[in-house]
Design an enzyme around this catalytic site. Sequence first.
Site, short mmCIF file in Angstrom:
data_model
loop_
_atom_site.label_atom_id
_atom_site.label_comp_id
_atom_site.label_asym_id
_atom_site.label_seq_id
_atom_site.Cartn_x
_atom_site.Cartn_y
_atom_site.Cartn_z
N HIS A 54 51.31 -77.39 31.34
CA HIS A 54 50.81 -78.22 30.24
C HIS A 54 51.85 -78.27 29.14
CE1 HIS A 54 49.62 -74.16 29.03
NE2 HIS A 54 49.31 -74.59 27.81
N HIS A 56 52.03 -77.43 25.84
CA HIS A 56 52.15 -76.58 24.66
C HIS A 56 53.54 -75.98 24.54
CE1 HIS A 56 47.51 -75.97 24.16
NE2 HIS A 56 47.94 -77.09 23.62
N ASP A 58 54.75 -73.15 23.75
CA ASP A 58 55.06 -71.85 24.34
C ASP A 58 55.09 -71.89 25.86
OD1 ASP A 58 52.28 -72.23 24.41
OD2 ASP A 58 51.84 -70.09 24.28
N HIS A 59 55.07 -73.09 26.42
CA HIS A 59 55.20 -73.28 27.87
C HIS A 59 56.36 -74.21 28.21
CE1 HIS A 59 51.34 -71.33 29.12
NE2 HIS A 59 51.16 -71.47 27.82
N HIS A 113 41.57 -76.58 28.84
CA HIS A 113 42.45 -76.06 27.79
C HIS A 113 43.19 -77.22 27.13
CE1 HIS A 113 45.05 -73.25 25.70
NE2 HIS A 113 46.12 -73.79 26.24
N ASP A 137 47.32 -71.66 31.21
CA ASP A 137 46.33 -71.11 30.29
C ASP A 137 44.91 -71.50 30.67
OD1 ASP A 137 48.42 -70.02 28.88
OD2 ASP A 137 48.22 -71.31 27.13
N HIS A 175 49.85 -65.30 29.87
CA HIS A 175 49.79 -64.45 28.68
C HIS A 175 49.26 -63.07 29.03
CE1 HIS A 175 50.61 -67.51 25.55
NE2 HIS A 175 49.99 -68.34 26.36
#
Length: 257
Positions: A54, A56, A58-59, A113, A137, A175
């Site tokens: 996805h 985001h 942090d990905h 998510h 996530d 995570h």
Amino acid sequence: MQVYRLPALSDNYIFVLHAPAQGIAAVVDPAEAQPVLKFLAQLGAELVAIFNTHHHGDHVGGNAELLRKFPTLTVYGGEGDRGRIPGQQKFLQGGDRVPFGDQEAEVLFVPGHTRAHIAYYFPPTNPEDAGELFCGDTLFAGGCGRLFEGTPTQMVQSLSKLRALPDNTRVWCAHEYTLKNLQFALSVESANLDLQTRLAEVEAMRQRSEATVPSNLGLEKRTNPFLRWDVPRIQQAVKMAEQVETFARLRQLKEQF
């Protein structure tokens, strides 16, 4: 195919897939580039693919730098993330298949998510082996992701797809949230003996600074409340009878925990 787990940022994991025979590697959800580049140098492998679950930051934070270092690699992501993933070239839908080395991953569309979230499932090449699930996530060890762009109904449908995979599937979630997730899980299912045992094991692992990822899907089915919305004692604990309502209440309680 070999899978390596790299810690990143404060609690992220990046996963590097390695096909030694071909001398190639792929990376799942590179939060940042430097840990990946350092590890690839140790492997002596060429990066040929980025598999994003996805959009985001942090990905996908490492996408641009990895593309500069390996300009011929292919960046994969969900069709619905068009314009949101840096460098994306392949726009995937559920049921698509993506190659890596001599294996193929099945793409699972798992919104909730985010609206375009996908997961990658590599089935085992031998019946006695475990499959590999890279779920971003959507599913966590002991928990699930927040619903930023999706609905409880979508998330239950998405988690149902993951729950249907074989019990010995390894769950590579992005995570290190397991300890708090299990503490919450015990608050809603205190009589679950498997959960009690798992929490004690995870507490000991985290005291030793050990990673709790990958998890095992069979263990998740027995201990993760977000895969157990249809279990009567959990429904009773949250005072809900319908499955989606049970999930939604669990998610609400977790955010307040």
